[in-house]
Design a protein around this motif. Structure first.
Motif, PDB file in Angstrom:
ATOM      1  N   PRO A 150       0.593  -1.163   0.039  1.00  0.00           N
ATOM      2  CA  PRO A 150       0.189   0.031  -0.173  1.00  0.00           C
ATOM      3  C   PRO A 150       0.671   1.078   0.313  1.00  0.00           C
ATOM      4  O   PRO A 150       0.061   2.122  -0.870  1.00  0.00           O
TER       5      PRO A 150
ATOM      6  N   GLY B 123      -4.052 -10.923   9.065  1.00  0.00           N
ATOM      7  CA  GLY B 123      -4.668  -9.822   8.464  1.00  0.00           C
ATOM      8  C   GLY B 123      -4.308  -8.907   7.784  1.00  0.00           C
ATOM      9  O   GLY B 123      -4.554  -8.366   7.392  1.00  0.00           O
ATOM     10  N   PHE B 124      -2.880  -8.085   8.433  1.00  0.00           N
ATOM     11  CA  PHE B 124      -2.206  -6.805   7.311  1.00  0.00           C
ATOM     12  C   PHE B 124      -2.512  -7.562   5.991  1.00  0.00           C
ATOM     13  O   PHE B 124      -2.679  -6.456   5.303  1.00  0.00           O
ATOM     14  N   TYR B 125      -1.322  -8.424   6.252  1.00  0.00           N
ATOM     15  CA  TYR B 125      -0.796  -8.783   5.162  1.00  0.00           C
ATOM     16  C   TYR B 125      -2.388  -9.235   4.066  1.00  0.00           C
ATOM     17  O   TYR B 125      -2.396  -8.491   2.831  1.00  0.00           O
ATOM     18  N   LEU B 126      -3.272  -9.616   4.143  1.00  0.00           N
ATOM     19  CA  LEU B 126      -4.211 -10.020   2.850  1.00  0.00           C
ATOM     20  C   LEU B 126      -5.032  -8.453   3.107  1.00  0.00           C
ATOM     21  O   LEU B 126      -5.204  -8.235   1.584  1.00  0.00           O
ATOM     22  N   ILE B 127      -5.042  -7.060   3.911  1.00  0.00           N
ATOM     23  CA  ILE B 127      -5.739  -6.143   3.597  1.00  0.00           C
ATOM     24  C   ILE B 127      -4.796  -5.644   3.123  1.00  0.00           C
ATOM     25  O   ILE B 127      -5.524  -4.661   1.762  1.00  0.00           O
ATOM     26  N   SER B 128      -3.394  -5.297   3.347  1.00  0.00           N
ATOM     27  CA  SER B 128      -2.628  -4.909   2.370  1.00  0.00           C
ATOM     28  C   SER B 128      -2.865  -5.163   1.073  1.00  0.00           C
ATOM     29  O   SER B 128      -2.090  -4.234  -0.148  1.00  0.00           O
TER      30      SER B 128
ATOM     31  N   ALA C 191      -4.666  -6.130  -0.652  1.00  0.00           N
ATOM     32  CA  ALA C 191      -5.590  -6.460  -1.624  1.00  0.00           C
ATOM     33  C   ALA C 191      -5.675  -4.521  -1.896  1.00  0.00           C
ATOM     34  O   ALA C 191      -6.457  -3.932  -3.240  1.00  0.00           O
ATOM     35  N   LEU C 192      -5.759  -3.725  -1.177  1.00  0.00           N
ATOM     36  CA  LEU C 192      -5.011  -2.542  -0.797  1.00  0.00           C
ATOM     37  C   LEU C 192      -4.621  -1.809  -1.765  1.00  0.00           C
ATOM     38  O   LEU C 192      -5.039  -0.200  -2.586  1.00  0.00           O
TER      39      LEU C 192
ATOM     40  N   SER D 251      -1.814 -11.129  14.055  1.00  0.00           N
ATOM     41  CA  SER D 251      -2.548  -9.549  13.248  1.00  0.00           C
ATOM     42  C   SER D 251      -1.842  -9.604  11.934  1.00  0.00           C
ATOM     43  O   SER D 251      -1.868  -8.660  11.390  1.00  0.00           O
TER      44      SER D 251
END
Length: 289
Positions: free
Chosen positions: A55, A103-108, A110-111, A100
């Protein structure tokens, strides 16, 4: 025949020489960090951090296009933020640090893909995800060389503390207060090398040149110093032959470098002298006898 196959491409074409220098810089600096990630059971942390920088790099791209300074600063900021946030969440909630980070890995991921897709083309997205090791310019090579130099100097100075913190963190905490600073410095080096690898191999492959040689080296030796030397050697060999296969068979260079490291890894899984399949099979028979 030998010249045309193994030497000629790097003598005749500047882009091949640049790619080899950049890939070797990544291997020399990243492989030792991969060894410590393996020994600290943080292998997947490296993969998560590689995607966490996306991101920030994408925001740098959004502001300035494919600008090396903007994407580097953005990637560093995102990587450090995620590393600190994951540690803070693990302390303040019921989630462990690996959860945690996941979670950041998947969100990052995709974003980052959404940001790049909103501004650029599919070519730009492929550049971000898979890099462009065959198109390294002077500024990128200087960045990779600088990162490699800083990494090697810091590792040389703090090698004993890092090895102790890896093998027996409780003892290091009992004799000094260097445990937490050592951990932070180590994570900073990981982020720094992932950002450098991002420019050459993209966010999806940057961690490969760090982790695969290290995982292979673990199968050949249990000594940290030897593991580090073996990992660097595997990284260099994978870079060289990956670029050769890419040139001769018109295949993507970055993935071929990682695939060569994968080939070495499968060979190590079978024949490794410190934990390979054959070694363990014969050891089991010896114990049965």
């Amino acid at each position: 025949m030998i010249y045309d196959t193994f030497i000629g491409p790097f003598i005749e074409f500047e882009f091949m020489r640049r790619a080899l220098v950049g890939a070797c810089a990544l291997a020399i600096a990243g492989s030792p960090l991969g060894v410590f990630l393996i020994l600290r059971r943080m292998a997947l942390t490296g993969d998560a951090m590689a995607h966490a920088i996306l991101p920030g790099a994408a925001l740098g791209y959004l502001v300035a296009g494919l600008s090396l300074p903007a994407m580097t600063i953005g990637g560093l900021a995102a990587g450090f933020t995620v590393a600190l946030a994951a540690g803070l969440i693990a302390r303040l909630t019921a989630l462990r640090e690996d959860a945690s980070l996941a979670g950041f890995y998947l969100i990052s991921l995709a974003l980052g893909v959404v940001i790049v897709s909103a501004r650029g083309s599919n070519v730009d997205l492929l550049h971000v995800l898979f890099g462009s090791v065959l198109a390294l310019d002077d500024a990128t090579l200087l960045l990779l060389a600088s990162i490699a130099t800083v990494t090697l100097v810091v590792l040389a100075v703090g090698y004993r503390a890092l090895a102790m913190e890896t093998l027996d963190p409780g003892f290091l905490s009992s004799v000094s207060g260097a445990g937490a600073p050592t951990q932070l410095i180590f994570l900073a080096l990981v982020v720094l090398n992932l950002v450098g690898g991002f420019h050459a191999l993209g966010t999806l492959l940057a961690v490969g040149v760090m982790m695969l040689p290290a995982a292979s080296a673990r199968l050949w030796s249990a000594d940290i110093t030897r593991m580090t030397a073996i990992a660097i050697g595997i990284g260099l060999i994978s870079s060289y032959f990956g670029l050769l296969f890419s040139y001769h068979y018109s295949l993507p260079a970055g993935p071929m470098i990682i695939l060569m490291a994968g080939v070495v890894h499968f060979v190590s899984l079978v024949f490794g002298q410190a934990g390979g399949l054959l070694r363990n099979a014969f050891a089991g028979r010896h114990l049965e006898a």
